[in-house]
Motif scaffolding. Structure first.
Motif, PDB file in Angstrom:
ATOM      1  N   ASP A   1       0.834  -1.114   0.053  1.00  0.00           N
ATOM      2  CA  ASP A   1       0.032   0.100   0.050  1.00  0.00           C
ATOM      3  C   ASP A   1       0.849   1.193  -0.032  1.00  0.00           C
ATOM      4  O   ASP A   1       0.260   2.276   0.096  1.00  0.00           O
ATOM      5  CB  ASP A   1      -0.974  -0.011   0.936  1.00  0.00           C
ATOM      6  N   GLY A   2       2.165   1.415  -0.201  1.00  0.00           N
ATOM      7  CA  GLY A   2       3.094   2.301   0.036  1.00  0.00           C
ATOM      8  C   GLY A   2       3.262   2.870   1.013  1.00  0.00           C
ATOM      9  O   GLY A   2       3.876   4.042   1.215  1.00  0.00           O
ATOM     10  N   SER A   3       2.682   2.607   2.177  1.00  0.00           N
ATOM     11  CA  SER A   3       2.863   3.141   3.608  1.00  0.00           C
ATOM     12  C   SER A   3       3.919   2.611   4.545  1.00  0.00           C
ATOM     13  O   SER A   3       4.240   3.137   5.609  1.00  0.00           O
ATOM     14  CB  SER A   3       1.390   3.370   4.342  1.00  0.00           C
ATOM     15  N   ALA A   4       4.706   1.700   4.017  1.00  0.00           N
ATOM     16  CA  ALA A   4       5.867   0.981   4.725  1.00  0.00           C
ATOM     17  C   ALA A   4       6.743   1.959   5.127  1.00  0.00           C
ATOM     18  O   ALA A   4       7.306   2.969   4.492  1.00  0.00           O
ATOM     19  CB  ALA A   4       6.397  -0.041   3.863  1.00  0.00           C
ATOM     20  N   GLY A   5       7.106   1.947   6.343  1.00  0.00           N
ATOM     21  CA  GLY A   5       7.843   2.932   7.200  1.00  0.00           C
ATOM     22  C   GLY A   5       7.410   4.170   7.448  1.00  0.00           C
ATOM     23  O   GLY A   5       7.976   5.077   7.905  1.00  0.00           O
ATOM     24  N   LEU A   6       6.039   4.684   6.979  1.00  0.00           N
ATOM     25  CA  LEU A   6       5.547   5.761   7.385  1.00  0.00           C
ATOM     26  C   LEU A   6       4.859   5.747   8.439  1.00  0.00           C
ATOM     27  O   LEU A   6       4.094   4.968   9.177  1.00  0.00           O
ATOM     28  CB  LEU A   6       4.336   6.313   6.475  1.00  0.00           C
ATOM     29  N   ARG A   7       4.989   6.877   9.632  1.00  0.00           N
ATOM     30  CA  ARG A   7       4.176   6.810  10.927  1.00  0.00           C
ATOM     31  C   ARG A   7       2.579   7.159  10.557  1.00  0.00           C
ATOM     32  O   ARG A   7       2.454   8.042   9.618  1.00  0.00           O
ATOM     33  CB  ARG A   7       4.849   7.952  11.749  1.00  0.00           C
ATOM     34  N   PRO A   8       1.818   6.567  11.031  1.00  0.00           N
ATOM     35  CA  PRO A   8       0.406   6.702  10.849  1.00  0.00           C
ATOM     36  C   PRO A   8       0.148   8.107  11.506  1.00  0.00           C
ATOM     37  O   PRO A   8       0.668   8.703  12.549  1.00  0.00           O
ATOM     38  CB  PRO A   8      -0.322   5.830  11.689  1.00  0.00           C
ATOM     39  N   ARG A   9      -0.792   8.718  10.817  1.00  0.00           N
ATOM     40  CA  ARG A   9      -1.323  10.173  11.194  1.00  0.00           C
ATOM     41  C   ARG A   9      -2.329  10.026  12.484  1.00  0.00           C
ATOM     42  O   ARG A   9      -3.442   9.147  12.363  1.00  0.00           O
ATOM     43  CB  ARG A   9      -2.286  10.850  10.174  1.00  0.00           C
ATOM     44  N   VAL A  10      -1.952  10.227  13.518  1.00  0.00           N
ATOM     45  CA  VAL A  10      -2.695  10.096  14.958  1.00  0.00           C
ATOM     46  C   VAL A  10      -3.172  11.281  15.256  1.00  0.00           C
ATOM     47  O   VAL A  10      -2.442  12.333  15.440  1.00  0.00           O
ATOM     48  CB  VAL A  10      -1.837   9.062  15.872  1.00  0.00           C
ATOM     49  N   ARG A  11      -4.440  11.185  15.820  1.00  0.00           N
ATOM     50  CA  ARG A  11      -5.051  12.376  16.544  1.00  0.00           C
ATOM     51  C   ARG A  11      -5.746  11.611  17.695  1.00  0.00           C
ATOM     52  O   ARG A  11      -6.480  10.518  17.534  1.00  0.00           O
ATOM     53  CB  ARG A  11      -6.328  13.135  15.220  1.00  0.00           C
ATOM     54  N   ALA A  12      -6.221  12.432  18.574  1.00  0.00           N
ATOM     55  CA  ALA A  12      -6.887  12.100  19.707  1.00  0.00           C
ATOM     56  C   ALA A  12      -7.894  13.112  20.046  1.00  0.00           C
ATOM     57  O   ALA A  12      -7.945  14.341  19.876  1.00  0.00           O
ATOM     58  CB  ALA A  12      -6.066  12.061  21.022  1.00  0.00           C
ATOM     59  N   VAL A  13      -9.241  12.477  20.365  1.00  0.00           N
ATOM     60  CA  VAL A  13     -10.418  13.239  20.718  1.00  0.00           C
ATOM     61  C   VAL A  13     -10.779  13.177  21.944  1.00  0.00           C
ATOM     62  O   VAL A  13     -10.909  12.149  22.436  1.00  0.00           O
ATOM     63  CB  VAL A  13     -11.353  12.921  19.624  1.00  0.00           C
ATOM     64  N   ASP A  14     -11.223  14.226  22.762  1.00  0.00           N
ATOM     65  CA  ASP A  14     -11.738  14.098  23.926  1.00  0.00           C
ATOM     66  C   ASP A  14     -12.921  15.091  23.827  1.00  0.00           C
ATOM     67  O   ASP A  14     -13.077  16.107  23.197  1.00  0.00           O
ATOM     68  CB  ASP A  14     -10.713  14.863  24.894  1.00  0.00           C
ATOM     69  N   CYS A  15     -14.273  14.743  24.461  1.00  0.00           N
ATOM     70  CA  CYS A  15     -15.205  15.477  24.734  1.00  0.00           C
ATOM     71  C   CYS A  15     -15.772  15.661  26.033  1.00  0.00           C
ATOM     72  O   CYS A  15     -15.545  14.648  26.758  1.00  0.00           O
ATOM     73  CB  CYS A  15     -16.365  14.407  23.968  1.00  0.00           C
ATOM     74  N   GLU A  16     -16.295  16.796  26.454  1.00  0.00           N
ATOM     75  CA  GLU A  16     -16.773  17.045  27.896  1.00  0.00           C
ATOM     76  C   GLU A  16     -18.335  16.994  27.564  1.00  0.00           C
ATOM     77  O   GLU A  16     -18.667  17.413  26.722  1.00  0.00           O
ATOM     78  CB  GLU A  16     -16.278  18.415  28.210  1.00  0.00           C
ATOM     79  N   MET A  17     -18.913  16.411  28.343  1.00  0.00           N
ATOM     80  CA  MET A  17     -20.388  16.118  28.520  1.00  0.00           C
ATOM     81  C   MET A  17     -21.124  16.768  29.688  1.00  0.00           C
ATOM     82  O   MET A  17     -20.320  16.584  30.974  1.00  0.00           O
ATOM     83  CB  MET A  17     -20.761  14.703  28.382  1.00  0.00           C
ATOM     84  N   VAL A  18     -22.045  17.309  29.289  1.00  0.00           N
ATOM     85  CA  VAL A  18     -22.735  18.098  30.710  1.00  0.00           C
ATOM     86  C   VAL A  18     -24.305  17.218  30.679  1.00  0.00           C
ATOM     87  O   VAL A  18     -24.587  16.723  29.672  1.00  0.00           O
ATOM     88  CB  VAL A  18     -22.992  19.512  30.367  1.00  0.00           C
ATOM     89  N   GLY A  19     -24.905  17.257  31.797  1.00  0.00           N
ATOM     90  CA  GLY A  19     -26.173  16.712  31.902  1.00  0.00           C
ATOM     91  C   GLY A  19     -27.483  17.481  31.609  1.00  0.00           C
ATOM     92  O   GLY A  19     -27.481  18.728  31.893  1.00  0.00           O
ATOM     93  N   PHE A  20     -28.440  17.048  31.283  1.00  0.00           N
ATOM     94  CA  PHE A  20     -29.803  17.526  31.107  1.00  0.00           C
ATOM     95  C   PHE A  20     -30.718  16.507  31.597  1.00  0.00           C
ATOM     96  O   PHE A  20     -30.425  15.585  31.492  1.00  0.00           O
ATOM     97  CB  PHE A  20     -30.010  17.972  29.387  1.00  0.00           C
ATOM     98  N   GLY A  21     -32.144  17.282  31.510  1.00  0.00           N
ATOM     99  CA  GLY A  21     -33.132  16.254  31.778  1.00  0.00           C
ATOM    100  C   GLY A  21     -33.230  16.183  33.319  1.00  0.00           C
ATOM    101  O   GLY A  21     -32.403  16.853  34.108  1.00  0.00           O
ATOM    102  N   PRO A  22     -34.180  15.549  33.832  1.00  0.00           N
ATOM    103  CA  PRO A  22     -34.304  15.082  35.536  1.00  0.00           C
ATOM    104  C   PRO A  22     -32.901  14.742  35.909  1.00  0.00           C
ATOM    105  O   PRO A  22     -32.224  13.834  35.488  1.00  0.00           O
ATOM    106  CB  PRO A  22     -35.181  14.087  35.532  1.00  0.00           C
ATOM    107  N   LYS A  23     -32.522  15.491  37.118  1.00  0.00           N
ATOM    108  CA  LYS A  23     -31.206  15.234  37.645  1.00  0.00           C
ATOM    109  C   LYS A  23     -29.982  15.153  36.817  1.00  0.00           C
ATOM    110  O   LYS A  23     -28.904  14.386  37.217  1.00  0.00           O
ATOM    111  CB  LYS A  23     -31.345  13.764  38.546  1.00  0.00           C
ATOM    112  N   GLY A  24     -29.991  15.781  35.401  1.00  0.00           N
ATOM    113  CA  GLY A  24     -28.979  15.621  34.792  1.00  0.00           C
ATOM    114  C   GLY A  24     -28.258  14.362  34.164  1.00  0.00           C
ATOM    115  O   GLY A  24     -27.037  14.331  34.101  1.00  0.00           O
ATOM    116  N   LYS A  25     -29.147  13.404  34.110  1.00  0.00           N
ATOM    117  CA  LYS A  25     -28.914  12.075  33.840  1.00  0.00           C
ATOM    118  C   LYS A  25     -28.511  11.870  32.565  1.00  0.00           C
ATOM    119  O   LYS A  25     -27.806  10.664  32.209  1.00  0.00           O
ATOM    120  CB  LYS A  25     -29.878  10.929  34.274  1.00  0.00           C
ATOM    121  N   LYS A  26     -29.019  12.490  31.455  1.00  0.00           N
ATOM    122  CA  LYS A  26     -28.546  12.392  29.889  1.00  0.00           C
ATOM    123  C   LYS A  26     -27.654  13.282  29.740  1.00  0.00           C
ATOM    124  O   LYS A  26     -27.541  14.450  30.314  1.00  0.00           O
ATOM    125  CB  LYS A  26     -30.004  12.911  29.348  1.00  0.00           C
ATOM    126  N   SER A  27     -26.948  12.837  28.836  1.00  0.00           N
ATOM    127  CA  SER A  27     -25.606  13.823  28.499  1.00  0.00           C
ATOM    128  C   SER A  27     -25.740  14.470  27.110  1.00  0.00           C
ATOM    129  O   SER A  27     -26.438  14.017  26.341  1.00  0.00           O
ATOM    130  CB  SER A  27     -24.304  12.790  28.477  1.00  0.00           C
TER     131      SER A  27
END
Length: 92
Positions: A1-27
């Motif tokens: 595939d032509g990618s031998a020796g190449l470093r993969p493109r890596v990204r990390a994702v982080d999400c912050e969730m807040v609560g809604f609905g009764p007692k904030g139980k849903k995100s």
């Protein structure tokens, strides 16, 4: 595939969730962050929830209502994430 020796493109994702609905139980998304392989911040975006937040989970998220005076709507945040994830399988 032509990618031998190449470093993969890596990204990390982080999400912050807040609560809604009764007692904030849903995100709902309130913040999304994307970093590259060396820890460089590619995106750090607040997302204004489209529902009434009943639990900001401030001790965990560090967020409260005052953070969202100029936050993006969910659709705006999605348009910012898409370009930073181009060409990466499994990341929308």
């Amino acid at each position: 595939d032509g990618s031998a020796g190449l470093r993969p493109r890596v990204r990390a994702v982080d999400c912050e969730m807040v609560g809604f609905g009764p007692k904030g139980k849903k995100s709902v998304l309130a913040r999304i962050s994307v970093v590259g392989r060396r820890g460089r911040v590619l995106l750090d975006c607040l997302v204004r929830p489209e529902v009434e937040v009943t639990d900001w989970r401030t001790a965990i998220t560090g967020l409260d209502a005052s953070c969202f005076e100029e936050a993006s709507a969910a659709g705006d945040a999605a348009s910012k994430v898409a370009p930073s994830s181009a060409g990466l399988p499994g990341l929308v």
